[in-house]
Design an enzyme around this catalytic site. Structure first.
Site, PDB file in Angstrom:
ATOM      1  N   HIS A   1       0.417  -1.459  -0.217  1.00  0.00           N
ATOM      2  CA  HIS A   1      -0.047   0.148   0.077  1.00  0.00           C
ATOM      3  C   HIS A   1       0.885   1.383  -0.178  1.00  0.00           C
ATOM      4  CE1 HIS A   1      -3.728  -2.399   1.536  1.00  0.00           C
ATOM      5  NE2 HIS A   1      -2.884  -3.046   1.963  1.00  0.00           N
TER       6      HIS A   1
HETATM    7  O1  RIB Z   1      -5.348  -0.119   4.652  1.00  0.00           O
HETATM    8  C1  RIB Z   1      -3.999   0.057   4.596  1.00  0.00           C
HETATM    9  C2  RIB Z   1      -3.220   0.902   5.403  1.00  0.00           C
HETATM   10  O2  RIB Z   1      -3.621   0.930   6.901  1.00  0.00           O
HETATM   11  C3  RIB Z   1      -1.530   0.839   5.255  1.00  0.00           C
HETATM   12  O3  RIB Z   1      -1.069   2.149   5.485  1.00  0.00           O
HETATM   13  C4  RIB Z   1      -1.129  -0.062   5.596  1.00  0.00           C
HETATM   14  O4  RIB Z   1      -0.032  -0.063   6.703  1.00  0.00           O
HETATM   15  C5  RIB Z   1      -1.873  -0.195   7.312  1.00  0.00           C
HETATM   16  O5  RIB Z   1      -1.725   1.470   8.101  1.00  0.00           O
END
Ligand code: RIB
Ligand code: CA
Length: 315
Positions: free
Chosen positions: A244
């Site tokens: 992500h």
């Molecule tokens: O949903 C994904 C996000 O939530 C990313 O930033 C992961 O690190 C968590 O913080």
């Protein structure tokens, strides 16, 4: 002739994917990372600030200013994600206690003072965790809103739905009030929702290519990813997990690898059922003003090639 490096503050809740975003920024000459501000999210603040400092140690950057910020959302009880990131939040490699110091200043004060002291319109903020610190900074110093160049954030979901509830993505769900205030602040926002991050999968081939670099950092990152991805592999039956947070920094370096459109984005804060949902008007039906550039796709192979090449520049 390289363009002037982009001044950046990363606001983060490490988190293995946060770690890769930080390392990518540290390894890239296009980025001038001014500081790292930490927030409670994946794990409590006491761990996210330690994890950020461990990541700086890994990169050989004990000089990087790291700050602790909010230890809870604006109004709600903290929700964490140890089920994804492990008890420490950075499970996978066995990293030593951090040497990089924690700065005395509160993260929110660092954000405010940096935005006020740097030339207007020059500093980007990349929040890759809950948006609590950003909302607190805007509440304490409304004047900074017009001085922030842009916010490049990971969070939300459009057609992809949610990952912590059927409707909400984790970063928004943890602090929907903060997200609503940030999206209403009139600051240019580039948004990396699950729709794009779920196309950035840490497949075995990609993780092996990172490990094959053979450096301390690359091997540690491969160990992080192999831990982090197990949750999504079990949940989605996928090969690897979604990487992500580095989508934000990668977009700053190579925006041509991403595509999206300007949309209106509103945050649900009232409904019990859909709290934290990002209501993204992708098809432009609401007539509400655009407040974010929403990214929907990326060149995933190019993304991982960039990460692999840049990680190779670290110890
Ligand atoms: O949903 C994904 C996000 O939530 C990313 O930033 C992961 O690190 C968590 O913080
Ligand atoms: Ca994160």
């Amino acid at each position: 002739m390289m363009a002037t490096p982009q001044k950046l503050i990363i606001d983060t809740d490490p988190g293995q994917d946060d770690a890769v975003a930080i390392l990518l920024a540290l390894a890239s000459p296009e980025i001038d990372l001014l500081g790292i501000t930490t927030v409670a999210g994946n794990v409590p603040l006491a761990l996210t600030e330690v994890n950020a400092r461990k990541i700086c140690d890994l990169a050989g950057r004990q000089d990087m200013p790291v700050f602790a910020g909010a230890d809870r959302p604006l109004e709600r009880k903290l929700v964490t994600a140890e089920h994804v990131h492990g008890r420490t939040g950075l499970d996978g490699p066995d990293l030593p206690d951090p040497v990089t110091p924690l700065q005395d200043r509160h993260a929110v004060d660092f954000i405010i003072q940096t935005i006020r002291s740097e030339p207007a319109g020059r500093v980007t903020i990349a929040p890759v965790g809950p948006l609590t610190n950003i909302a607190l900074a805007l509440r304490k110093a409304p004047d900074i809103a017009s001085r922030i160049k842009q916010i490049v954030m990971m969070g939300g979901g459009c057609f992809e739905g949610g990952n912590i509830t059927p409707a909400a993505e984790f970063n928004i769900y943890v602090d929907p009030e903060a997200a609503a205030e940030v999206f209403a602040a009139g600051i240019p926002i580039t948004m990396m929702p699950l729709d794009v991050t779920h196309k950035a999968m840490t497949t075995a081939v990609r993780t092996d290519a990172i490990r094959a670099t053979g450096t301390r950092t690359a091997i540690a990152v491969a160990e992080m990813l192999e831990f982090f991805e197990r949750f999504d592999e079990e949940k989605y039956g996928s090969d690897g997990g979604p990487l992500h947070d580095p989508c934000t920094v990668a977009w700053m370096i190579r925006p041509d690898m991403f595509s999206g459109r300007h949309c209106n984005v509103e945050i649900e804060t009232q409904s019990q059922l859909t709290t934290g949902m990002t209501v993204i008007d992708w098809w432009q039906v609401s007539g509400r003003p655009h407040n974010a550039f929403v990214v929907g796709d990326l060149d995933a192979d190019g993304f991982f090639t960039l990460i692999t090449e840049r990680l190779a520049k670290l110890p």
